[in-house]
Design a protein around this motif. Sequence first.
Motif, PDB file in Angstrom:
ATOM      1  N   UNK A   2       0.825  -1.220   0.000  1.00  0.00           N
ATOM      2  CA  UNK A   2       0.000   0.000   0.000  1.00  0.00           C
ATOM      3  C   UNK A   2       0.857   1.268   0.000  1.00  0.00           C
ATOM      4  N   UNK A   3       0.362   2.296  -0.688  1.00  0.00           N
ATOM      5  CA  UNK A   3       1.014   3.601  -0.651  1.00  0.00           C
ATOM      6  C   UNK A   3       0.090   4.578   0.064  1.00  0.00           C
ATOM      7  N   UNK A   4       0.665   5.269   1.065  1.00  0.00           N
ATOM      8  CA  UNK A   4      -0.135   6.192   1.876  1.00  0.00           C
ATOM      9  C   UNK A   4       0.388   7.609   1.711  1.00  0.00           C
ATOM     10  N   UNK A   5      -0.509   8.587   1.733  1.00  0.00           N
ATOM     11  CA  UNK A   5      -0.048   9.977   1.832  1.00  0.00           C
ATOM     12  C   UNK A   5       0.552  10.164   3.225  1.00  0.00           C
ATOM     13  N   UNK A   6       1.324  11.240   3.399  1.00  0.00           N
ATOM     14  CA  UNK A   6       1.931  11.465   4.715  1.00  0.00           C
ATOM     15  C   UNK A   6       0.846  11.603   5.785  1.00  0.00           C
ATOM     16  N   UNK A   7      -0.229  12.295   5.463  1.00  0.00           N
ATOM     17  CA  UNK A   7      -1.330  12.469   6.416  1.00  0.00           C
ATOM     18  C   UNK A   7      -1.975  11.140   6.778  1.00  0.00           C
ATOM     19  N   UNK A   8      -2.178  10.293   5.759  1.00  0.00           N
ATOM     20  CA  UNK A   8      -2.754   8.966   6.024  1.00  0.00           C
ATOM     21  C   UNK A   8      -1.839   8.138   6.916  1.00  0.00           C
ATOM     22  N   UNK A  36       7.853  11.607   9.515  1.00  0.00           N
ATOM     23  CA  UNK A  36       8.850  12.538   8.971  1.00  0.00           C
ATOM     24  C   UNK A  36      10.175  11.822   8.709  1.00  0.00           C
ATOM     25  N   UNK A  37      10.572  10.913   9.613  1.00  0.00           N
ATOM     26  CA  UNK A  37      11.811  10.156   9.402  1.00  0.00           C
ATOM     27  C   UNK A  37      11.667   9.233   8.194  1.00  0.00           C
ATOM     28  N   UNK A  38      10.518   8.557   8.113  1.00  0.00           N
ATOM     29  CA  UNK A  38      10.266   7.660   6.974  1.00  0.00           C
ATOM     30  C   UNK A  38      10.310   8.451   5.665  1.00  0.00           C
ATOM     31  N   UNK A  39       9.697   9.626   5.661  1.00  0.00           N
ATOM     32  CA  UNK A  39       9.663  10.451   4.445  1.00  0.00           C
ATOM     33  C   UNK A  39      11.061  10.883   4.023  1.00  0.00           C
ATOM     34  N   UNK A  40      11.954  11.055   4.998  1.00  0.00           N
ATOM     35  CA  UNK A  40      13.333  11.455   4.686  1.00  0.00           C
ATOM     36  C   UNK A  40      14.195  10.264   4.273  1.00  0.00           C
ATOM     37  N   UNK A  41      13.590   9.088   4.211  1.00  0.00           N
ATOM     38  CA  UNK A  41      14.357   7.903   3.825  1.00  0.00           C
ATOM     39  C   UNK A  41      15.136   7.290   4.971  1.00  0.00           C
ATOM     40  N   UNK A  42      14.868   7.759   6.210  1.00  0.00           N
ATOM     41  CA  UNK A  42      15.587   7.238   7.381  1.00  0.00           C
ATOM     42  C   UNK A  42      14.760   6.110   7.989  1.00  0.00           C
ATOM     43  N   UNK A  43      14.704   4.976   7.285  1.00  0.00           N
ATOM     44  CA  UNK A  43      13.759   3.918   7.646  1.00  0.00           C
ATOM     45  C   UNK A  43      14.017   3.341   9.028  1.00  0.00           C
ATOM     46  N   UNK A  44      15.274   3.355   9.486  1.00  0.00           N
ATOM     47  CA  UNK A  44      15.588   2.854  10.821  1.00  0.00           C
ATOM     48  C   UNK A  44      14.925   3.661  11.927  1.00  0.00           C
ATOM     49  N   UNK A 309      10.045  13.751  -2.631  1.00  0.00           N
ATOM     50  CA  UNK A 309       9.417  12.637  -3.328  1.00  0.00           C
ATOM     51  C   UNK A 309       8.267  12.059  -2.491  1.00  0.00           C
ATOM     52  N   UNK A 310       8.488  11.948  -1.184  1.00  0.00           N
ATOM     53  CA  UNK A 310       7.448  11.381  -0.315  1.00  0.00           C
ATOM     54  C   UNK A 310       6.230  12.299  -0.252  1.00  0.00           C
ATOM     55  N   UNK A 311       6.482  13.608  -0.234  1.00  0.00           N
ATOM     56  CA  UNK A 311       5.356  14.551  -0.191  1.00  0.00           C
ATOM     57  C   UNK A 311       4.528  14.434  -1.478  1.00  0.00           C
ATOM     58  N   UNK A 312       5.210  14.137  -2.586  1.00  0.00           N
ATOM     59  CA  UNK A 312       4.536  14.060  -3.889  1.00  0.00           C
ATOM     60  C   UNK A 312       3.885  12.694  -4.093  1.00  0.00           C
ATOM     61  N   UNK A 313       4.645  11.641  -3.806  1.00  0.00           N
ATOM     62  CA  UNK A 313       4.210  10.283  -4.181  1.00  0.00           C
ATOM     63  C   UNK A 313       3.678   9.472  -3.009  1.00  0.00           C
ATOM     64  N   UNK A 314       3.825   9.960  -1.792  1.00  0.00           N
ATOM     65  CA  UNK A 314       3.407   9.185  -0.628  1.00  0.00           C
ATOM     66  C   UNK A 314       4.460   8.161  -0.230  1.00  0.00           C
ATOM     67  N   UNK A 315       4.123   7.403   0.806  1.00  0.00           N
ATOM     68  CA  UNK A 315       5.049   6.402   1.354  1.00  0.00           C
ATOM     69  C   UNK A 315       4.560   5.004   1.004  1.00  0.00           C
ATOM     70  N   UNK A 316       5.470   4.208   0.469  1.00  0.00           N
ATOM     71  CA  UNK A 316       5.130   2.804   0.227  1.00  0.00           C
ATOM     72  C   UNK A 316       5.415   2.025   1.509  1.00  0.00           C
ATOM     73  N   UNK A 317       4.414   1.340   2.027  1.00  0.00           N
ATOM     74  CA  UNK A 317       4.572   0.582   3.270  1.00  0.00           C
ATOM     75  C   UNK A 317       4.474  -0.904   2.919  1.00  0.00           C
TER      76      UNK A 317
END
Lengths: 328, 328
Positions: A2-8, A36-44, A309-317
């Motif tokens: 699933x891909x979620x918007x940051x708000x979702x 915010x960390x996930x959006x910055x690519x800091x998955x840890x 990119x995350x703000x535009x495309x959302x986060x893939x979980x």
Amino acid sequence: MPTLSLGQAESLVADALTRCRTSRDNAVCVARALVAAEADGLKGHGLTRVPSYAAQARIGKVDGLAVPAIERPRPGAAMIDARNGFAYPALDAAIALLPEMARAAGIAGAAIRRSHHCGAAGHPVERLAEQGLIAVMFANTPAAIAPWGGSIPVFGTNPIAFACPLPGRAPAVIDLALSKVARGNILAAKQKGERIPQGWALDAAGQPTTDPDAALAGTMLPVGDAKGTALALMVELLAAGLTGANFAAEASSFLDAEGPPPGTGQLIIAIDPAAFGGSLARFGVLIASIESQPGARLPGTRRLAARRKAARDGLAVSDALWREIEAL
Amino acid sequence: MPTLSLGQAESLVADALTRCRTSRDNAVCVARALVAAEADGLKGHGLTRVPSYAAQARIGKVDGLAVPAIERPRPGAAMIDARNGFAYPALDAAIALLPEMARAAGIAGAAIRRSHHCGAAGHPVERLAEQGLIAVMFANTPAAIAPWGGSIPVFGTNPIAFACPLPGRAPAVIDLALSKVARGNILAAKQKGERIPQGWALDAAGQPTTDPDAALAGTMLPVGDAKGTALALMVELLAAGLTGANFAAEASSFLDAEGPPPGTGQLIIAIDPAAFGGSLARFGVLIASIESQPGARLPGTRRLAARRKAARDGLAVSDALWREIEAL
């Protein structure tokens, strides 16, 4: 997947934590920080933390209902007791207090004790820099690094984060842990059945090892050898000694629901450049001298690109993580 | 090889500098700093500097008559203009101001601009720690380190120094430059006709080199690779950007009498532990957890041993250096 918007994503995480003995305010605050960390690519420091945070809140290792207690004993000094809750509400309290204090006194500090995992250490300092301040944060973490020549870990990976406002653009942000690599790299090698490079870790006897199991039972090597352990000592004294927090060797894991609260600490220092002779224009001169060089780039550039990119495309979980969070 | 007591060495140096367009007060201040570095075994910041300091004072590259100008724009902020004189009188001014400011506000900073070589960076912070304060100093130096991936040096070797008071003993002191090794090691290899190890330096094109000449024409590698350049950027922004000093790439050499004054900067931050919840007893707990480990030692231990030996046995000065100083 699933891909979620940051708000979702924030709603998903906040709702899940609210069901795990965490107040709505704290759940929203933690959710914002992890997304915010996930959006910055800091998955840890991102969504992978949700299940372990939830387990710790359920059992009370982290108090999801805690409200940070604030004292201001001196004009430039704030003491924040996170009361064994999540770190983020205490960090938010520091970010709310420091700008006014730093502008009045020129420089101000906030010492956070009885705290927890501070997440992406660049974020609190970046938020202060967005308000025109230079900010530095020192944070300690559970024991991972031995003193140089020793074999018993007494320092965490102890991040140093720094942010500086720049003219007409996002602040410069530095965020670095003092271990040579993150422990996650050793876990990944173990899972793949690979050996690790020399220089990442020592075994429990303090000897160099390329065996991931021996490394996980031993200690992480610091960045820059003896100089790195010296910096880790400095961070331990500032983030825990000064704040009244637990030292690395006294702190339980951030990752599981075993034992007492970790009780680690953070120290944030905020500086008003105008009080010391600094100017955004001059900060920009130095940054330009870096960016004008072929091959060189400013620290933090990758994070900003990931954020856009995350703000535009959302986060893939991942499906697994999605199901785990949904199940809470 | 003559052996001098510390007092004799100070008199020798102060007298020599007084004959080179330097006020008696400044000459005594500089002599104390150089002799203290020499006594600690930090020869690169010790008596070997006297001839080059003297040459710079004679020609006016450093103004030996300068009196630092002090402003205190905010309760926690001091701005010190070293007026292109030696750094040491400005550092002494900061050390005189900061304890009272830090005790009143909890934390205080002194920003020094139009400064020069700060010598043994551990000494100013140690003197503050002897008064019960935690202190950090950031100093920039002439260009030596390129941004990661680049080839043009825009950062100095940019020392970070830190000191923390301890119960019933000398403070813990950390003093580290951000280059992997000091440039003096490359000069030494060149003099012996030896190659240098991989990892010390890059040539002028930004490529790794083991040739000392190519290294001297190129840049020093930072400690800890990309993390070291990130720290060097932080120090450059704090020590020069914040203070209004020259950046590394704008600064002339500390070593010769060519060009305009270097105009580098230093930032010292002093913290009253009592304002943030810290205690000497807790600092001691961490130190004990290091010293109790076989093979581990506290940073700065070697310097204290050298200092005790120098106080007892005096300083051995090479005949060549002795004649050079006497001839001034």
